[in-house]
Design an enzyme around this catalytic site. Structure first.
Site, PDB file in Angstrom:
ATOM      1  N   HIS A 126     -10.519  -6.474-128.052  1.00  0.00           N
ATOM      2  CA  HIS A 126      -9.512  -5.397-127.958  1.00  0.00           C
ATOM      3  C   HIS A 126      -8.122  -5.925-127.590  1.00  0.00           C
ATOM      4  O   HIS A 126      -7.167  -5.153-127.547  1.00  0.00           O
ATOM      5  CB  HIS A 126      -9.938  -4.352-126.921  1.00  0.00           C
ATOM      6  N   ASP A 163     -19.390  -5.758-132.879  1.00  0.00           N
ATOM      7  CA  ASP A 163     -19.325  -4.919-131.678  1.00  0.00           C
ATOM      8  C   ASP A 163     -19.218  -3.456-132.124  1.00  0.00           C
ATOM      9  O   ASP A 163     -18.605  -3.154-133.149  1.00  0.00           O
ATOM     10  CB  ASP A 163     -18.107  -5.306-130.845  1.00  0.00           C
TER      11      ASP A 163
END
Ligand SMILES: [Zn+2]
Length: 353
Positions: A126, A163
């Site tokens: 992220h 993910d």
């Protein structure tokens, strides 16, 4: 040769706070399960203690001002966002996680290992060029990819991000970059953090066509992933012809993960790895590097990680019996037709799915 596992006990010192899902027990569960399965160290794997990443390497994926911000927040213990607390040791541990990813990649590219798994914390996908968040500070995998590109003169790296959350940071870093094909398999951003990763996000400039997002509806599991791997991942890798496949290995697409609503089995993680290894064997001498991202259901996370490493050391795992085509496959094929000739590769018989 063989499989390298990169790990440091220092990764357990990263403690984002009471009750936080991204906790040290995640890595303890994985390492414990690998030891019980006799996959920790000789003769099956080689465990490498990572070195701290150099600042100049972090700067390959992040702006210098952002790196300085994380360092400053560390000294004041001020959080990056509500989910991403920062402690005194955060800056150094984030550098060590990036260093672990670099060392895993270097082991494979230098021929010291045939493939590698960086068992690192904190996670990274992220973290974008000038921002962090979502438990991430520096983008470990992106730093590795940028470092390897320069050190080993690589021209084409394929990133598969499995993910359950969209890797908005990795997408940000490589959005304009045609040397990196970023493909993310994640739960639909309308239903999960960070709310991005839709099919029309395809890259920009020279990198247009080199970002591929596959949003899965909540409830998707092994059969839906099988369809996407067969119809999109296999043809895309064959068209792109990578010199390395790097995997953002998040285990939060497992059924029972407390943060997401996907339904992968622990076997599916082994089979997904088989599929990646098979394409890597065909295209780039088996060069595969995985870095740990999320995954919060401890028992399943550890079992799935064991299945991944079993495949890396050479065991084969059967694909799921059933494969189901999501409508998003046709939607993406239509969009990708301007950039890639995917159909010709579907005629080939795949053993991976
Ligand atoms: Zn995640």
């Amino acid at each position: 040769m063989g499989t390298a596992l990169v790990y440091s006990e220092k990764y357990l010192q990263h403690r984002p706070g009471q009750g936080h899902p991204e906790r040290p027990e995640r890595l303890e569960a994985i390492v414990g399960a690998l030891k019980r399965a006799k996959l920790w160290g000789e003769p099956n794997t080689k465990v490498i203690e990572p070195a701290l990443a150099k600042r100049e390497n972090i700067e390959l994926a992040h702006d210098a001002e952002y790196i300085a911000l994380v360092e400053k927040l560390s000294s004041f213990e001020k959080p990056l966002d509500v989910d991403t607390s920062v402690r005194k040791n955060t800056f150094e541990l984030a550098m060590l996680a990036a260093g672990g990813a670099i060392d895993a990649g270097r082991a494979v590219l230098s021929g010291e290992a045939s493939n590698a798994f960086a068992l690192v914390r904190p996670p990274g996908h992220h973290a974008g060029r000038n921002r962090g968040g979502g438990f991430c500070y520096f983008n470990n995998l992106a730093v590795m990819v940028e470092r390897l590109k320069r050190e080993f003169k690589l021209k084409r790296i394929f990133i598969l991000d499995i993910d359950a959350h969209h890797g908005n940071g990795s997408q940000d870093i490589f959005f304009n970059d045609p040397s990196v094909l970023y493909m993310s398999l994640h739960q639909d951003g309308r239903t999960l953090y960070p709310g991005t990763g839709f099919v029309d996000e395809l890259g920009a400039g020279e990198g247009e066509g080199y970002t591929v997002n596959v949003p899965f509806p909540p409830g998707s599991g092994d059969a839906e992933y099988a369809g996407v791997m067969r119809e999109l991942f296999v043809p895309l890798t064959r068209e792109f012809k990578p010199e390395l496949i790097a995997v953002s290995a998040g285990f939060d697409a497992l059924a029972d993960d407390p943060l997401t609503q996907l339904g992968l089995t622990t076997q599916a993680y082994g089979w997904l790895t088989s599929c990646v290894v098979e394409q890597a064997n065909r295209l780039c001498g088996g060069k595969v590097v995985l870095t740990l991202e999320g995954g919060y259901a401890l028992k399943l996370l550890a079992d799935a990680a064991v299945n991944v490493v079993k495949v890396l050391v050479g065991q084969e795992l059967e694909p799921p019996q059933e494969s189901r085509r999501l409508p998003v496959i046709d939607e993406l094929k239509k969009k990708l037709a301007s950039y890639w000739r995917l159909e010709q590769h579907l005629k080939i018989v795949h053993t991976c799915v």
